[in-house]
Design a protein around this motif. Sequence first.
Motif, PDB file in Angstrom:
ATOM      1  N   UNK A  43     -19.535  40.693  16.925  1.00  0.00           N
ATOM      2  CA  UNK A  43     -19.086  39.313  17.335  1.00  0.00           C
ATOM      3  C   UNK A  43     -18.139  38.937  16.305  1.00  0.00           C
ATOM      4  N   UNK A  44     -17.016  38.209  16.608  1.00  0.00           N
ATOM      5  CA  UNK A  44     -16.010  37.420  15.811  1.00  0.00           C
ATOM      6  C   UNK A  44     -16.025  36.104  15.838  1.00  0.00           C
ATOM      7  N   UNK A  45     -15.815  35.537  14.755  1.00  0.00           N
ATOM      8  CA  UNK A  45     -15.712  33.820  14.861  1.00  0.00           C
ATOM      9  C   UNK A  45     -14.217  33.567  14.213  1.00  0.00           C
ATOM     10  N   UNK A  46     -13.880  32.604  14.684  1.00  0.00           N
ATOM     11  CA  UNK A  46     -12.521  31.940  14.606  1.00  0.00           C
ATOM     12  C   UNK A  46     -12.771  30.658  13.732  1.00  0.00           C
ATOM     13  N   UNK A  47     -11.909  30.343  12.727  1.00  0.00           N
ATOM     14  CA  UNK A  47     -12.039  29.222  11.920  1.00  0.00           C
ATOM     15  C   UNK A  47     -10.765  28.442  12.027  1.00  0.00           C
ATOM     16  N   UNK A  48     -10.887  27.073  12.512  1.00  0.00           N
ATOM     17  CA  UNK A  48      -9.681  26.106  12.748  1.00  0.00           C
ATOM     18  C   UNK A  48      -9.556  24.958  11.680  1.00  0.00           C
ATOM     19  N   UNK A  49      -8.703  24.498  11.188  1.00  0.00           N
ATOM     20  CA  UNK A  49      -8.524  23.302  10.748  1.00  0.00           C
ATOM     21  C   UNK A  49      -9.088  22.054  11.700  1.00  0.00           C
ATOM     22  N   UNK A  50      -9.956  21.405  11.239  1.00  0.00           N
ATOM     23  CA  UNK A  50     -10.434  20.054  11.957  1.00  0.00           C
ATOM     24  C   UNK A  50      -9.351  19.262  12.491  1.00  0.00           C
ATOM     25  N   UNK A  51      -9.330  19.105  13.796  1.00  0.00           N
ATOM     26  CA  UNK A  51      -8.373  18.366  14.495  1.00  0.00           C
ATOM     27  C   UNK A  51      -8.596  16.805  14.564  1.00  0.00           C
ATOM     28  N   UNK A  52     -10.000  16.618  13.776  1.00  0.00           N
ATOM     29  CA  UNK A  52     -10.270  14.981  13.904  1.00  0.00           C
ATOM     30  C   UNK A  52      -9.604  14.516  12.496  1.00  0.00           C
ATOM     31  N   UNK A  53      -8.694  13.577  12.587  1.00  0.00           N
ATOM     32  CA  UNK A  53      -8.541  12.927  11.300  1.00  0.00           C
ATOM     33  C   UNK A  53      -9.392  12.345  10.565  1.00  0.00           C
ATOM     34  N   UNK A  54     -10.625  11.553  11.658  1.00  0.00           N
ATOM     35  CA  UNK A  54     -11.567  10.752  11.085  1.00  0.00           C
ATOM     36  C   UNK A  54     -12.558  11.637  10.219  1.00  0.00           C
ATOM     37  N   UNK A  55     -12.764  12.723  10.636  1.00  0.00           N
ATOM     38  CA  UNK A  55     -13.873  13.657   9.986  1.00  0.00           C
ATOM     39  C   UNK A  55     -13.145  14.817   9.216  1.00  0.00           C
ATOM     40  N   UNK A  56     -12.089  14.815   8.993  1.00  0.00           N
ATOM     41  CA  UNK A  56     -11.373  16.197   8.163  1.00  0.00           C
ATOM     42  C   UNK A  56     -11.841  16.064   6.795  1.00  0.00           C
ATOM     43  N   UNK A  57     -11.775  14.623   6.048  1.00  0.00           N
ATOM     44  CA  UNK A  57     -12.181  14.813   4.777  1.00  0.00           C
ATOM     45  C   UNK A  57     -13.618  15.426   4.366  1.00  0.00           C
TER      46      UNK A  57
END
Length: 53
Positions: free
Chosen positions: A1-15
Motif C-alpha cells: 500500500x502506498x500513500x500520497x501526501x498533499x499540501x492542505x487545500x484549506x487556507x483556514x486549516x493550513x497553519x
Amino acid sequence: MQFDVYANPSPRMRDVYPYVVDVQSDLLSALATRMVVPLAVPPKTCHADCARS
C-alpha cells in the motif's frame, strides 16, 4: 500500500494541518471523494510526555 501526501487545500486549516495524507484504497477510486488524514504541526513547547514519544 502506498500513500500520497498533499499540501492542505484549506487556507483556514493550513497553519495547523499543513499537509494531508490520502489513505483511500484504489479499490474505491470510483467514489468522487477521498479519505484523508491531516498531519499536524507539533507544538512549539514540549512537556515531559513529548520526550518519551
